[in-house]
Design a protein around this motif. Structure first.
Motif, mmCIF file in Angstrom:
data_model
loop_
_atom_site.group_PDB
_atom_site.id
_atom_site.type_symbol
_atom_site.label_atom_id
_atom_site.label_comp_id
_atom_site.label_asym_id
_atom_site.label_seq_id
_atom_site.Cartn_x
_atom_site.Cartn_y
_atom_site.Cartn_z
ATOM 1 N N VAL A 13 8.840 44.800 -30.873
ATOM 2 C CA VAL A 13 8.599 44.410 -32.257
ATOM 3 C C VAL A 13 7.988 45.547 -33.081
ATOM 4 C CG1 VAL A 13 8.418 41.967 -31.731
ATOM 5 C CG2 VAL A 13 6.368 43.403 -31.653
ATOM 6 N N MET A 14 7.597 46.645 -32.467
ATOM 7 C CA MET A 14 6.986 47.757 -33.199
ATOM 8 C C MET A 14 8.022 48.838 -33.482
ATOM 9 S SD MET A 14 3.442 47.866 -31.062
ATOM 10 C CE MET A 14 2.643 49.030 -32.146
ATOM 11 N N ASP A 15 7.898 49.466 -34.657
ATOM 12 C CA ASP A 15 8.901 50.451 -35.057
ATOM 13 C C ASP A 15 8.683 51.825 -34.434
ATOM 14 O OD1 ASP A 15 6.684 51.229 -36.514
ATOM 15 O OD2 ASP A 15 7.725 51.326 -38.429
ATOM 16 N N ASN A 16 7.662 51.977 -33.623
ATOM 17 C CA ASN A 16 7.424 53.266 -32.962
ATOM 18 C C ASN A 16 7.787 53.232 -31.478
ATOM 19 O OD1 ASN A 16 5.318 51.645 -32.159
ATOM 20 N ND2 ASN A 16 3.767 53.238 -32.331
ATOM 21 N N ILE A 17 8.503 52.209 -31.067
ATOM 22 C CA ILE A 17 8.963 52.097 -29.681
ATOM 23 C C ILE A 17 10.426 52.506 -29.615
ATOM 24 C CG2 ILE A 17 9.455 50.511 -27.777
ATOM 25 C CD1 ILE A 17 6.991 48.921 -28.644
ATOM 26 N N VAL A 18 10.740 53.404 -28.687
ATOM 27 C CA VAL A 18 12.116 53.854 -28.485
ATOM 28 C C VAL A 18 12.573 53.326 -27.128
ATOM 29 C CG1 VAL A 18 13.635 55.847 -28.227
ATOM 30 C CG2 VAL A 18 11.759 55.912 -29.887
ATOM 31 N N VAL A 19 13.507 52.395 -27.146
ATOM 32 C CA VAL A 19 14.027 51.795 -25.919
ATOM 33 C C VAL A 19 15.240 52.602 -25.475
ATOM 34 C CG1 VAL A 19 14.900 49.679 -24.846
ATOM 35 C CG2 VAL A 19 13.182 49.549 -26.659
ATOM 36 N N VAL A 20 15.298 52.905 -24.168
ATOM 37 C CA VAL A 20 16.297 53.834 -23.634
ATOM 38 C C VAL A 20 17.167 53.145 -22.582
ATOM 39 C CG1 VAL A 20 16.594 56.038 -22.426
ATOM 40 C CG2 VAL A 20 14.679 55.734 -24.012
ATOM 41 N N ALA A 21 18.460 53.350 -22.668
ATOM 42 C CA ALA A 21 19.416 52.903 -21.651
ATOM 43 C C ALA A 21 19.670 54.068 -20.691
ATOM 44 C CB ALA A 21 20.727 52.483 -22.306
ATOM 45 N N ALA A 22 20.195 53.747 -19.531
ATOM 46 C CA ALA A 22 20.531 54.782 -18.544
ATOM 47 C C ALA A 22 22.042 54.882 -18.395
ATOM 48 C CB ALA A 22 19.907 54.442 -17.195
ATOM 49 N N VAL A 23 22.516 56.136 -18.285
ATOM 50 C CA VAL A 23 23.932 56.380 -18.039
ATOM 51 C C VAL A 23 24.103 57.203 -16.768
ATOM 52 C CG1 VAL A 23 24.705 56.195 -20.437
ATOM 53 C CG2 VAL A 23 23.939 58.404 -19.560
ATOM 54 N N ASP A 24 25.302 57.121 -16.205
ATOM 55 C CA ASP A 24 25.610 57.892 -14.999
ATOM 56 C C ASP A 24 26.118 59.278 -15.398
ATOM 57 O OD1 ASP A 24 28.354 57.711 -15.672
ATOM 58 O OD2 ASP A 24 28.712 56.066 -14.281
ATOM 59 N N PRO A 25 26.410 60.137 -14.421
ATOM 60 C CA PRO A 25 26.877 61.498 -14.756
ATOM 61 C C PRO A 25 28.168 61.543 -15.581
ATOM 62 C CG PRO A 25 26.118 61.448 -12.499
ATOM 63 C CD PRO A 25 26.144 60.013 -12.982
ATOM 64 N N LEU A 26 28.927 60.466 -15.590
ATOM 65 C CA LEU A 26 30.152 60.403 -16.394
ATOM 66 C C LEU A 26 29.899 59.818 -17.778
ATOM 67 C CD1 LEU A 26 32.639 59.189 -13.628
ATOM 68 C CD2 LEU A 26 32.254 61.524 -14.459
ATOM 69 N N GLY A 27 28.650 59.486 -18.069
ATOM 70 C CA GLY A 27 28.307 58.932 -19.371
ATOM 71 C C GLY A 27 28.503 57.437 -19.495
ATOM 72 N N GLN A 28 28.770 56.772 -18.390
ATOM 73 C CA GLN A 28 28.959 55.324 -18.406
ATOM 74 C C GLN A 28 27.617 54.624 -18.264
ATOM 75 O OE1 GLN A 28 32.131 53.883 -18.894
ATOM 76 N NE2 GLN A 28 32.458 56.047 -19.369
ATOM 77 N N LEU A 29 27.440 53.528 -18.972
ATOM 78 C CA LEU A 29 26.215 52.755 -18.882
ATOM 79 C C LEU A 29 25.997 52.326 -17.438
ATOM 80 C CD1 LEU A 29 24.024 51.483 -20.771
ATOM 81 C CD2 LEU A 29 25.388 49.389 -20.650
ATOM 82 N N ALA A 30 24.800 52.564 -16.920
ATOM 83 C CA ALA A 30 24.483 52.178 -15.544
ATOM 84 C C ALA A 30 24.466 50.654 -15.426
ATOM 85 C CB ALA A 30 23.124 52.744 -15.150
ATOM 86 N N SER A 31 24.893 50.163 -14.283
ATOM 87 C CA SER A 31 24.978 48.711 -14.078
ATOM 88 C C SER A 31 23.630 48.024 -14.219
ATOM 89 C CB SER A 31 25.574 48.414 -12.699
ATOM 90 O OG SER A 31 24.716 48.935 -11.685
ATOM 91 N N PHE A 32 22.543 48.709 -13.959
ATOM 92 C CA PHE A 32 21.197 48.125 -14.006
ATOM 93 C C PHE A 32 20.511 48.279 -15.357
ATOM 94 C CE2 PHE A 32 21.055 52.427 -12.270
ATOM 95 C CZ PHE A 32 20.267 53.049 -13.223
ATOM 96 N N SER A 33 21.161 48.969 -16.278
ATOM 97 C CA SER A 33 20.504 49.366 -17.523
ATOM 98 C C SER A 33 20.408 48.252 -18.556
ATOM 99 C CB SER A 33 21.264 50.530 -18.151
ATOM 100 O OG SER A 33 20.596 50.976 -19.311
ATOM 101 N N ASN A 34 19.334 48.301 -19.328
ATOM 102 C CA ASN A 34 19.244 47.499 -20.540
ATOM 103 C C ASN A 34 20.254 48.043 -21.539
ATOM 104 O OD1 ASN A 34 17.016 45.995 -19.716
ATOM 105 N ND2 ASN A 34 15.574 47.455 -20.570
ATOM 106 N N TYR A 35 20.661 47.203 -22.481
ATOM 107 C CA TYR A 35 21.476 47.652 -23.588
ATOM 108 C C TYR A 35 21.332 46.653 -24.712
ATOM 109 C CZ TYR A 35 24.856 44.340 -21.630
ATOM 110 O OH TYR A 35 25.467 43.221 -21.137
ATOM 111 N N GLY A 36 21.673 47.050 -25.896
ATOM 112 C CA GLY A 36 21.613 46.138 -27.024
ATOM 113 C C GLY A 36 21.715 46.879 -28.335
ATOM 114 N N ARG A 37 22.675 46.511 -29.133
ATOM 115 C CA ARG A 37 22.966 47.183 -30.404
ATOM 116 C C ARG A 37 21.792 47.128 -31.375
ATOM 117 N NH1 ARG A 37 24.112 50.573 -33.624
ATOM 118 N NH2 ARG A 37 25.814 50.500 -35.084
ATOM 119 N N THR A 38 20.894 46.165 -31.211
ATOM 120 C CA THR A 38 19.764 46.047 -32.131
ATOM 121 C C THR A 38 18.427 46.385 -31.480
ATOM 122 O OG1 THR A 38 19.435 43.698 -31.650
ATOM 123 C CG2 THR A 38 20.939 44.255 -33.459
#
Length: 125
Positions: A13-38
């Protein structure tokens, strides 16, 4: 399709938090990663990362958003040093605009891309 997979919404809820997803060496989203357009700002490498081992003089390979997020945190720290007049909001916006765009991350992150440290620091266009 679930376009919002974040483990715990209470912390975003704070605007100073940067949430990060994880990708593999090919740039694909890791199966365990968080994601979300918002909720998730950008992705960073988080699969097959060389790391210290508990054994002396040895390394091991690990995966996780816990290996992606420190890369972004370190980049933000370098950005604060490089752009001392910027507010935290300007730094975060600069980070968002500096990613390597990736179609597979477009609907999975706010920025639609992966960390590019050189571009974030103004060393690459």
């Amino acid at each position: 399709t679930n376009l919002e997979f974040v483990h715990d919404n209470r912390t975003y809820v704070m605007d100073n938090i940067v949430v990060v997803a994880a990708v593999d060496p090919l740039g694909q989203l890791a199966s365990f990663s968080n994601y979300g357009r918002t909720k998730v700002m950008l992705a960073a490498p988080g699969v097959g990362i060389n790391s210290c081992s508990s054994l002396p003089n040895q390394f091991k390979t690990n995966s996780g958003t816990s290996f992606a997020a420190p890369q972004v945190a370190a980049t933000l720290a370098m950005m604060v040093n490089r752009f001392p007049g910027d507010t935290y909001s300007e730094i975060i916006d600069r980070l968002r605009r500096s990613v390597d765009p990736d179609a597979t991350l477009e609907l999975k992150t706010i920025s639609g891309g992966c960390l590019n440290i050189g571009r974030a620091l103004g060393m690459e266009r």
